[in-house]
Design a protein around this motif. Sequence first.
Motif, PDB file in Angstrom:
ATOM      1  N   ILE A   1       2.201  14.882  -1.559  1.00 47.73           N
ATOM      2  CA  ILE A   1       2.507  13.985  -1.313  1.00 47.73           C
ATOM      3  C   ILE A   1       2.922  11.633  -1.993  1.00 47.73           C
ATOM      4  CG2 ILE A   1       3.201  12.557   0.456  1.00 47.73           C
ATOM      5  CD1 ILE A   1       3.509  14.776   1.233  1.00 47.73           C
ATOM      6  N   GLY A   2       3.682  11.024  -2.644  1.00 49.54           N
ATOM      7  CA  GLY A   2       3.544  10.462  -3.151  1.00 49.54           C
ATOM      8  C   GLY A   2       5.167   9.582  -3.760  1.00 49.54           C
ATOM      9  N   PHE A   3       5.114   8.517  -3.862  1.00 48.37           N
ATOM     10  CA  PHE A   3       6.800   7.815  -4.007  1.00 48.37           C
ATOM     11  C   PHE A   3       6.331   6.996  -5.605  1.00 48.37           C
ATOM     12  CE2 PHE A   3       5.844   7.150  -0.264  1.00 48.37           C
ATOM     13  CZ  PHE A   3       6.710   8.488   0.864  1.00 48.37           C
ATOM     14  N   ASP A   4       8.221   7.454  -6.524  1.00 45.86           N
ATOM     15  CA  ASP A   4       7.839   6.948  -8.007  1.00 45.86           C
ATOM     16  C   ASP A   4       8.322   5.387  -7.740  1.00 45.86           C
ATOM     17  OD1 ASP A   4      10.564   7.039  -7.120  1.00 45.86           O
ATOM     18  OD2 ASP A   4      11.162   9.221  -8.660  1.00 45.86           O
TER      19      ASP A   4
ATOM     20  N   TYR B   1       0.343  -1.114   0.728  1.00 49.16           N
ATOM     21  CA  TYR B   1       0.127  -0.123   0.421  1.00 49.16           C
ATOM     22  C   TYR B   1       0.886   1.394   0.234  1.00 49.16           C
ATOM     23  CZ  TYR B   1      -3.766  -3.133   0.572  1.00 49.16           C
ATOM     24  OH  TYR B   1      -5.197  -3.227   1.019  1.00 49.16           O
ATOM     25  N   LEU B   2       1.851   0.941   0.592  1.00 52.71           N
ATOM     26  CA  LEU B   2       3.104   2.420   0.717  1.00 52.71           C
ATOM     27  C   LEU B   2       3.204   2.934  -0.815  1.00 52.71           C
ATOM     28  CD1 LEU B   2       3.746   4.354   2.874  1.00 52.71           C
ATOM     29  CD2 LEU B   2       6.138   2.946   2.481  1.00 52.71           C
ATOM     30  N   LYS B   3       3.417   1.899  -1.341  1.00 47.59           N
ATOM     31  CA  LYS B   3       4.169   1.577  -2.705  1.00 47.59           C
ATOM     32  C   LYS B   3       3.257   3.070  -3.636  1.00 47.59           C
ATOM     33  CE  LYS B   3       6.789  -2.273  -3.274  1.00 47.59           C
ATOM     34  NZ  LYS B   3       7.048  -3.225  -4.255  1.00 47.59           N
ATOM     35  N   GLU B   4       1.965   2.994  -3.117  1.00 51.21           N
ATOM     36  CA  GLU B   4       0.440   3.373  -3.745  1.00 51.21           C
ATOM     37  C   GLU B   4      -0.149   4.039  -3.346  1.00 51.21           C
ATOM     38  OE1 GLU B   4      -2.321   0.445  -4.837  1.00 51.21           O
ATOM     39  OE2 GLU B   4      -1.495  -0.385  -5.837  1.00 51.21           O
TER      40      GLU B   4
END
Length: 777
Positions: free
Chosen positions: A379-382, A365-368
């Motif tokens: 806020i987000g991650f590639d 879930y953290l990846k999405e």
Amino acid sequence: MIFTIEEINKDPRILPNITLGYRVYDTCDIYSLRAAMTFLSGAEELMSNNTCRGAVSVPAIIGEAGSLQSSIIASTTGPFQIPIISYFSTCTCLSDRRKYPAFFRTAPSDYFQTKALAQLVKHFGWTWIGAFGNDDDYGRFGIQQFIEQVTDFGACVAFSYILPKIYDAAKISQMVNVIKRSSAKVIIVFTPEREMLQLIEEIARQNVTGIQWLASEAWVTGTVLYTEQFLPYLEGTIGFSFRRAEIPGLREFLLQVKPSPHESNNYVNVFWEELFACKFKQPKNSTDGASIGARVCTGSESLGDINTIYSDTSQLRVSYNVYKGVYAIAHALHRLSLCESGKGPFINSTCASIHSFEPWQLLHYLKEVRFTDHFGGEIGFDENGDAIASYDMINCQRGPSGNIEYVQVGRFDAFASPGRELSLEEHSIVWTGGKAEPPWSACSESCPPGMRKASRNGEPLCCFDCVPCAEGEISNATDSVECKKCSSDDWSSSDRTVCIPREIEYLSFEDGTGMTLAIIALLGACLTVAVLAIFFRHRDTPIVKANNSELSFLLLSSLVLCFLCSLTFIGRPTVWSCMLRHTAFGVIFVLCISCILAKTVVVLMAFRATLPSSNVMKWFGPAQQRAVIFLCTCVQVGICAAWLVRSPPFPIKNTTYQSAKTILECNVGSDVAFYTVLGYISFLSCICFVLAFLARKLPDKFNEAKFITFSMLIFFAVWMAFIPAYVSSPGKYTVAVEIFAILSSSFGLLLCIFAPKCFIILLRPENNTKKMLMSKQ
């Protein structure tokens, strides 16, 4: 982190009925591996609330600050797929998903920071840069990537040093000496505050000023550096820092912190003793005089009464990253809790329970995760776990009160359209020394237009000499690597900055030389016509009859054409004029020489006919004379016809003789044909000269062979002198020499052959009798 967790616990919109807890481990800077192992084993747990229920193990980690420490923890916990979110580790090496599959960060990767710094360097035209880095992954990778970025657009690194982890005064002093000797006035430093403090102390000791510092995010807002002692050297420092946010309630929360007298090793107690210079317990048998004399902490001291970095929440940048990291985990947990049975992302569409789940399930879930926080930040991650890269550009300025101020003078957005990532407010920037203009940092001065850069042997490309462009080449920009050649119709200006049309040169009628030669040619033609008129007027006189009046009239007519054909050499060369001038010259001169040859033969035959029983004149009468002239001329006509058919003369633009001029001239087309024409004229002239020379001593009152011999000598002298003059004459004067040779030889023939006759006809008519001509000399 604690403040954010409490804020989330109070928010009914996220994780309702669920309370987050935490554990705190001290990595003690260099003991990251020990802290990681302690975390995994569950030993020495420091619980914030002993009544926590739910998952036994901690499913996620916030930390570490340093890139090296984060790499140690991430590589240790990676096999367990425990997600880690760092708030300050920026090394590009941590983007390697194969090594760190569960690593995330809310601080942008140094790849984007070095890209931003490189664009800043490019924007201000700095090409000679110094670089310092810390002796760890952060410093080494940062410097390496920065050098790669700036070299892509032609900048060079004057020097690059790694600052020692353990303070070494001799090494740092040596580095500062290099700064003093170098012409590089812009220096970038990838290092934490501690190592930068060591460097700036030596800078201040040696009083090195005029350096424009480019700071990494690790120290650009480091308050410990910008003291009154170091501000004269660091004023104007520019760097990129994380986005700033004003978090409501954080300052009040920080001021509510109180120590615990019963927990001597509590980090709040240590902080309290350091801040208020007191001790909760006096150490027994202490040899430290300062410790013995320290007052006892009561715990009732007020944090609000002291203005410290701790209570200053105006520059919440790293803290804001922590804030975003905690919220990212909370949102991941929230999505996990909202999973509907049968629609889950795991095997058989199952869901994880919020009260019992594995770290790898939270990792999914953290990846999405992607959301917008309370301050408008996305806020987000590639795919590499990196945050959305966005920086504030900070300029350290001296405020009105004399204190340091961190002024935002620009932004860098890595995901903006190409060429628009960097935005600046240049008018707001204060440069080193408080100046309003940016410094100049280059190994060599810029080459102005009209010059090009020439590399120095054994030196970087940024070190060069400025060399003027060669003739016919230009450079219209600063720092041109090479000069551009002008087109064949253009030439470079005197300053080599622009191509200008070449000066067109040819022998024209408006030119002084051309006009003079044209007048002489017309004068010669008129003089020849006058002689022709005199001969025609006195055609019945003995001297005209004795010189074969028919050949004389033909010779005079050909001389008129010789004078007039020189006019075809004057004027702008065209296809027709080029063909006409050479062929007309060849045919007319052969006609002229043929007439002289016939006259010479007639003289020889006339004296041969005076011998007894000689009838040679019947073999060389008027018909034969005409035939000789016709045949000799037809040979030249045939040569010229073949010349015009195979390879006729044509106009060319000659730029070889004079670089700044285009000389319009005629190319002969076929050199063989051209020299054949001249050779044939020379052949007939030689025959004529030999025959005339043999007849020079024949007895006669008026021996014409002598005059022909003398005219041929002048003819040969003129054309022998013509060859070197023709070869060495530049431009239009080549044609002038050719015309001069035609006119000179024509005047030589006219005057040597006909002047004596005209003298007798006009001034000595008493000698123009048959008796005088027949008498012996």
